[in-house]
Enzyme design. Structure first.
Site, mmCIF file in Angstrom:
data_model
loop_
_atom_site.group_PDB
_atom_site.id
_atom_site.type_symbol
_atom_site.label_atom_id
_atom_site.label_comp_id
_atom_site.label_asym_id
_atom_site.label_seq_id
_atom_site.Cartn_x
_atom_site.Cartn_y
_atom_site.Cartn_z
ATOM 1 N N THR A 36 0.853 -1.190 0.000
ATOM 2 C CA THR A 36 0.000 0.000 0.000
ATOM 3 C C THR A 36 0.883 1.232 0.000
ATOM 4 O O THR A 36 1.897 1.290 0.699
ATOM 5 C CB THR A 36 -0.956 0.009 1.212
ATOM 6 O OG1 THR A 36 -1.841 -1.097 1.077
ATOM 7 C CG2 THR A 36 -1.790 1.279 1.271
ATOM 8 N N PHE B 164 1.209 5.205 0.736
ATOM 9 C CA PHE B 164 0.639 6.278 1.559
ATOM 10 C C PHE B 164 1.264 7.592 1.114
ATOM 11 O O PHE B 164 2.434 7.613 0.737
ATOM 12 C CB PHE B 164 0.980 6.070 3.043
ATOM 13 C CG PHE B 164 0.346 4.854 3.655
ATOM 14 C CD1 PHE B 164 0.861 3.582 3.415
ATOM 15 C CD2 PHE B 164 -0.763 4.973 4.495
ATOM 16 C CE1 PHE B 164 0.280 2.458 3.975
ATOM 17 C CE2 PHE B 164 -1.350 3.849 5.062
ATOM 18 C CZ PHE B 164 -0.828 2.591 4.804
#
Ligand code: PEP
Ligand code: MN
Length: 632
Positions: free
Chosen positions: A529, A531
């Site tokens: 992921t 960010f």
């Protein structure tokens, strides 16, 4: 022994108890946990344990089974993080200490320091007092060497690590160095250990040439028992029958030490192998095994080094090793941050004297992946707090109640987190940084529960998608959506129901004291992921090589192609392009693009103008260093 205090015990009652124990000559250390507070009581225990259980405020007494007490995990279940200036050893960011074996003349030492700093080392090593096997070998520069180390710190900002060989050097250590190293040959020099215990500076305690792990931890206990808890263990190879390498690197020590003690452990592959070509493979293995960092000998002219030249890496080899570690670190849930010291300096500058500390917000509960991203980007000592939603993070940063926010924008399996793309459009904030985390999911349940007993599972909806195959094998389970993974764990923790489980990180399991019923249940282990860090102004200014923009084009044939042509003709690498519907204009779209340039850089000014001409709407979200940015 561990004295567990009664829940709800008053401050005065706890103080009285500590006083009483101290008056009986015990050393008392209070450890406050999420669920309970305990006292570590160390000393020669002459009374029956039942005596202590009768004292007011005591819930129960648990003996510590190991001969080392203060260093044991039994007493201190959470891992310790040792702070050396801006550097945190034992946190989520790897700490690499590098430098020559011995401090040499000023110019050479400074040259090595500048190089290792540029490659991402955060502390500098170099011996001024060298314990050499032969009395005829170079013995180090003494105080002159320490003065050079102090200059290195002054010029590069690198904290310095050096070996102390005698208690008579204590004042010099206090004056010049940041971390005091106890060498392998002195690991059981108990007077020296007591002395560094009293100095109070962080200590790098090397494992003795033939020391067992227990003997090594007992040596650490000496330092802690003098009141100094800042000990970093360093495995540097042990003496075995094998003579091909200088020593035999005992990498098993990493998981063993991690289980036995809360202290961080780093690896010294240079002294462990004694052969330059063997250093990088063992360094990579050490990080994969879970070490908190490394100490590595590097020299710009190893052939003429005054000590340990054959095991010192050439600068280019060190640079390559750091690139490899940057790739390996996220696999084991860590980061190698090239901007470690620069970031800390900028944050310090932004908070400045008289201004409040820079605060970072994330959405979700502690233990969530957003929390982890926050700790990995900024380190554990940043002032950080959580909000209930992404929207609140944006609002608070825009209003100025926090300087920075960190939010997920995209997952490598399930795609964009659209809510945050919409918020990036809505709010007038800048993206100033990015970080990528490997996302490993685990099924967490209660102690005594098993996978077969589970009927209901809580987590974030995207997590269910990322674990599709595993959940497909358990299609009878009810899936309940939560705001984030940590709140899912909190829910099952509160219900106490053994038929319920949550999907979350290992960190969340530790934080909430839950059991991992099944680890690694994400469908694809390459699950990452991304960010982004948001701010009102360019708080983290510095070299940037990636920019994010939002644009729309007119409803004409080829209008999107025209924009893309601008990138293509100027050889600008487009790394992401995504469309999002415009909610007020059905069937019209905004495009979100990431490009590998600093769009604010002077040479790109005409390109920016060209883009403005070719778009109906253009918003620059920000320009920042990409997560994989390498040192020059
Ligand atoms: C050193 O780090 O320079 C050193 C002498 O190491 P060890 O004590 O592990 O031999
Ligand atoms: Mn050496």
């Amino acid at each position: 022994m561990i004295v567990v205090l009664k829940k709800g015990i008053s401050e005065e009652e706890s103080e009285r108890l500590k006083e009483l124990l101290r008056s009986e000559n015990y050393m008392v250390k209070e450890i406050k946990g999420v669920e309970e507070t305990v006292l570590g009581v160390v000393g020669t225990i002459r009374k029956d344990f039942r005596h202590f259980e009768t004292l007011p405020g005591v819930a129960k007494v648990i003996p510590i089974s190991k001969p080392y007490k203060l260093v044991s995990r039994e007493l201190h279940p959470e891992p310790s993080v040792i702070q050396v200036g801006d550097v945190a050893i034992g946190g989520d960011r790897l700490v690499v200490i590098a430098g020559p074996c011995a401090v040499e003349e000023r110019k050479r030492t400074m040259e090595i320091a500048r190089w290792v700093r540029r490659c991402g080392a955060v502390l500098f090593r170099g011996g001024a007092f060298k314990p050499r096997t032969s009395p005829y070998s170079f013995q180090g520069m003494g105080e002159e060497g320490l003065r050079i180390l102090a200059e290195v710190r002054e010029e590069t900002g690198l904290g310095v690590v050096t070996e102390m060989t005698s208690p008579s050097q204590a004042d010099l250590m206090v004056k010049y160095v940041d971390v005091v190293q106890i060498g392998a040959r002195n690991m059981q020099n108990f007077e020296l250990l007591k002395c560094v215990g009293r100095i109070g500076k962080p200590v790098l305690l090397k494992r003795g040439l033939s020391a067992t792990i227990e003997e090594w931890l007992m040596s650490a206990e000496y330092i802690l028992s003098e009141g100094n808890e800042q000990v970093i263990l360093c495995e540097r190879g042990i003496r075995t029958f094998e003579r091909h390498t200088r020593n035999t690197l005992d990498l098993t020590a990493v998981p063993v030490v991690k289980e036995l003690t809360h202290l961080p452990i780093i690896i010294d592959p240079s002294h462990a192998t004694g052969i330059r070509e063997k250093v990088s493979p063992m360094a990579r293995a050490a990080i994969a095994a879970g070490a908190d960092g490394l100490t590595i000998e590097v020299h710009t002219d190893p052939d003429n080094a005054l000590s340990d030249g054959p095991q010192s890496l050439y600068p280019e080899q060190f640079k390559q090793l750091m690139r490899d570690l940057h790739v390996i670190a996220p696999v084991v849930g860590k980061q190698l941050d090239y901007a470690y010291l620069d970031k800390a300096a900028k944050l310090k500058k932004a908070s400045g004297p008289g201004r409040p500390a820079v605060r970072v917000l994330y959405a979700g509960e502690p233990g969530s992946f957003s929390h982890k991203a926050c700790l990995q980007f900024f380190g554990p000592d940043i002032d950080h707090a959580n909000c209930a939603s992404f929207g609140e993070v944006f609002k608070a940063v825009e209003e100025g109640s926090a300087a920075l926010g960190i939010v997920p924008v995209e997952n490598s399996q399930t795609g964009s987190i659209h809510e945050n793309y919409d918020l990036l459009l809505e709010y007038d904030l800048r993206i100033v940084g990015e970080i990528t985390l490997r996302i490993m999911h685990n099924l967490l349940g209660h102690e005594g529960s098993t996978v077969d007993a589970i009927q209901r599972v809580y987590s974030h909806p995207q997590v269910f998608q990322q674990c599709r195959d595993y959940l497909g094998d358990h299609s009878q389970w009810d899936l309940v959506a939560c705001k984030d993974t940590a709140s899912a764990v909190q829910r099952i923790k509160e219900s106490g129901d053994r038929t319920e489980a949550a999907i979350a990180s290992r960190e969340a399991a530790q934080l909430f004291h839950m059991k991992v019923l099944q680890e690694g249940i994400e469908t694809n282990p390459r699950n990452f992921t991304r960010f982004v860090v948001i701010s009102r102004n360019d708080l983290l200014e510095g070299p940037r090589n990636k920019s994010s923009i939002i644009f729309s084009v007119s409803d004409q044939p080829g209008s999107l192609c025209e924009v893309l042509k601008t990138f293509a003709e100027n050889r600008i690498n487009l790394v992401k392009l995504e469309s999002r519907p415009i909610d007020t204009r059905p069937w019209e779209y905004l495009f979100y693009a990431d490009v590998e340039i600093d769009i604010f850089d002077e040479p790109y000014r005409p390109i920016l103008e060209e883009l403005r001409g070719k778009t109906e709407f253009l918003k620059i979200l920000g320009s920042y260093p990409k997560a994989s940015a390498q040192p020059e």
